[in-house]
Design an enzyme around this catalytic site. Structure first.
Site, PDB file in Angstrom:
ATOM      1  N   SER A   1       2.059   9.329   9.015  1.00  0.00           N
ATOM      2  CA  SER A   1       1.651   8.921  10.359  1.00  0.00           C
ATOM      3  C   SER A   1       1.817  10.096  11.340  1.00  0.00           C
ATOM      4  O   SER A   1       1.205  11.140  11.141  1.00  0.00           O
ATOM      5  CB  SER A   1       2.465   7.686  10.757  1.00  0.00           C
ATOM      6  OG  SER A   1       1.849   6.987  11.799  1.00  0.00           O
TER       7      SER A   1
ATOM      8  N   HIS B   1      -0.827   0.371   6.969  1.00  0.00           N
ATOM      9  CA  HIS B   1      -0.118   1.535   7.491  1.00  0.00           C
ATOM     10  C   HIS B   1       1.397   1.435   7.262  1.00  0.00           C
ATOM     11  O   HIS B   1       2.051   2.410   6.893  1.00  0.00           O
ATOM     12  CB  HIS B   1      -0.400   1.705   8.986  1.00  0.00           C
ATOM     13  CG  HIS B   1       0.090   3.009   9.524  1.00  0.00           C
ATOM     14  ND1 HIS B   1      -0.566   4.200   9.279  1.00  0.00           N
ATOM     15  CD2 HIS B   1       1.181   3.342  10.241  1.00  0.00           C
ATOM     16  CE1 HIS B   1       0.105   5.195   9.845  1.00  0.00           C
ATOM     17  NE2 HIS B   1       1.164   4.703  10.438  1.00  0.00           N
TER      18      HIS B   1
ATOM     19  N   ASP C   1      -5.009   0.831   5.401  1.00  0.00           N
ATOM     20  CA  ASP C   1      -4.603   1.269   6.741  1.00  0.00           C
ATOM     21  C   ASP C   1      -5.700   0.921   7.752  1.00  0.00           C
ATOM     22  O   ASP C   1      -6.854   1.296   7.583  1.00  0.00           O
ATOM     23  CB  ASP C   1      -4.352   2.781   6.709  1.00  0.00           C
ATOM     24  CG  ASP C   1      -3.535   3.286   7.892  1.00  0.00           C
ATOM     25  OD1 ASP C   1      -3.811   2.854   9.025  1.00  0.00           O
ATOM     26  OD2 ASP C   1      -2.640   4.111   7.675  1.00  0.00           O
TER      27      ASP C   1
END
Lengths: 353, 353
Positions: free
Chosen positions: B144, B327, B298
């Site tokens: 991320s 995610h 995601d």
């Protein structure tokens, strides 16, 4: 009752407000004088068997169908069909929290009872039967919450629905969708101006309505819509301008309690309420020729979820609408959108049923 | 300065707070005494060439890497490598809005300057060089926002990064991601208790932090995560219990200004700032052997966006992690997650570089 100029013919064009009398609700309580806003296109034939019903989506009304979906160049052709668009309860045009007066006055605003998708469908069936003497529908078609109502119609009144076309919506709302709608609701109710539902104007809640629009920006379109800057086709020159010039003003004129009324229904849409929770059994009741029409890039009614339901409906077909706009492709902005809708609905209407 | 017990070794285990002195920022201004929280695993060899760097993600710290990613049974093996996890600026452990004191006291709370991904990477490079005398990294890996920093490292210091593994993140943040983060931010800043950033405790903003968690619920997992009730594996018995028992408490202990500091960086992560906006040119600078590792489900760093960038990196490979969690699969909850990470990172580390 709140005087909101958005919910008038000035903004929505002609419609008729038809009372169906007292509507007893699934959750208990009732609407003493339930009035539905109805716009019709075309002429009902003598046999009264050329009708198409269109229920509406969250925040939408008959207006978008009149402007985008219906016309002599479309499958929804008023030269052939009598097309009835009925605005859902809570839409702001039909009986809704913000406009409850007269016999409904006791249930205004924050006291408005919980309404279900099934209540809308029961109300619509009564209206079509009592007001127009329509007992058979050639097609029920709707998008998003309109798809929820379409499924409810096909399950609840299988003998009345010859064909069904749920677009970008499901028969049983998903938990993800529930949480998405919860986030939308909380954007509104957390605004101090919301005041527990007892604001004096939607303008008191403009901050919450704007944040609500901001969450739609995240979920309503696709990641690719933003990356490809598809909003440029609408003649905006930045994503901020698109938000401020399109998505925010679209929602900030609306009534917060009306949106919450619709959202409550949306969150709990579920045809399996008719069959003790058995979704396959509920969808197994459908006898309509059904095209299930998800939008390819939809982030909250994804194709996967729509396909799962489609596979439970006898003789149905999956017709995916390809649109980078995602869920809000429903607005018909992409020039490739309506040709796909027309092709699928045209084929569906040509099927014997 | 706010006394927040969450940002202590009691909750995060051992770490060292290392000052790198004054950090001048890309946006102007500076942090007079920038301190980075650092956790290390394994032993730096005499050649100082067995180091791996892990930068952290939004709301995360070294803790998750220690507990889930690093160990003798993992590719990130402290028996072979000297693994350095550096908590990002704004993480709450490193210099952050809520903890600015001493030389940083003048920039506390709502006055904390805007920090960029590039500032973190410059700070990390200085720390590794000056404190550990590390000039070469066998691998930079992060998820991320950690992926954003990984890309920034590979573009900015190509001679120092032998291998790169950005997981579930992009080199150039997308407009959709910007809007998602905007919605997260607005959930916090709209809380009256936020008070323009000058609250006296994160507890003042608990409503906003909860709504922020609610938006994570919509975007952080996949639609299928919720449909399959994957949260049952974490021993909750309803999605509401999962929200109240996991996602909300995860965020409500955190500092609002710290989250906003990280979010500002996240929104603007873009390696093309180094090349006048030319993303291909920026990614063309990368000489690290690179595995781009998006997570299949995601919703905001979708595989499509990651693949587009991967195709601009010479000799890189796309390694998709299959995970229904989406995610937040990054938390390593699925038993199938870490085996995939270990396989890909193991292969990457075995590559000559």
């Amino acid at each position: 009752m709140i005087d909101n100029p958005y919910y008038t013919p000035e903004f929505h064009g002609d419609y008729e407000l038809i009372s169906i009398g007292r509507l007893d609700l699934e959750e208990g309580g009732s609407i003493p004088d339930c009035r539905l806003a109805v716009a019709t296109f075309g002429t009902l034939n003598d046999a009264k068997d050329n009708a198409i019903l269109i229920p509406t989506w969250y925040s939408g009304t008959h207006q978008i169908f009149r402007d985008v979906y219906i016309g002599p160049d479309h499958a929804l052709n008023p030269d052939e069909y009598f097309i009835v668009v009925i605005d859902q309860i809570g839409s702001g045009l039909s009986t809704s929290p913000h406009n409850a007066d007269g016999a409904n006055a006791g249930i205004a605003m924050s006291k408005f009872p919980h309404v279900r998708i099934g209540d809308d469908v029961v109300a619509q069936e009564r209206l079509l039967r009592e007001h127009f003497e329509i007992e058979t529908l050639q097609l029920v078609v709707g998008g998003s919450m309109g798809a929820q109502q379409t499924y409810e119609w096909a399950v609840r009144f299988p003998d009345k629905v010859k064909r069904a076309a749920p677009i970008a919506g499901t028969a049983q709302n998903t938990p993800h969708d529930f949480l998405f709608t919860k986030a939308l609701n909380e954007a509104i109710t957390s605004d101090p101006g919301f005041n527990g539902g007892e604001y004096s104007s939607n303008a008191d809640v403009v901050g919450g309505l704007r944040r609500h629009a901001g969450i739609w920006a995240v979920m309503g379109f696709s990641t690719e819509f933003w990356k490809k800057e598809v909003w440029r086709a609408l003649e905006f020159d930045s994503k901020e301008a698109f938000l401020e010039g399109f998505l925010e003003p679209y929602f900030t004129v609306m009534d917060p309690n009306d949106l919450l009324c619709m959202a409550w229904k949306w969150q709990r849409g579920d045809v399996a309420r008719r069959t003790g929770g058995d979704l396959a059994a509920a969808l197994g009741r459908i006898t309509a020729t059904t095209f299930v029409m998800p939008i390819s890039e939809d982030m909250f009614f994804p194709v996967r979820d729509c396909r799962t339901e489609q596979e439970m409906i006898k003789g149905s077909e999956l017709r995916v609408i390809d649109d980078v706009l995602g869920h809000l492709g429903l607005f018909g902005v992409a020039p490739t959108y309506m040709p796909q809708i027309d092709q699928h609905l045209g084929e569906l209407l040509a099927r014997p049923a």
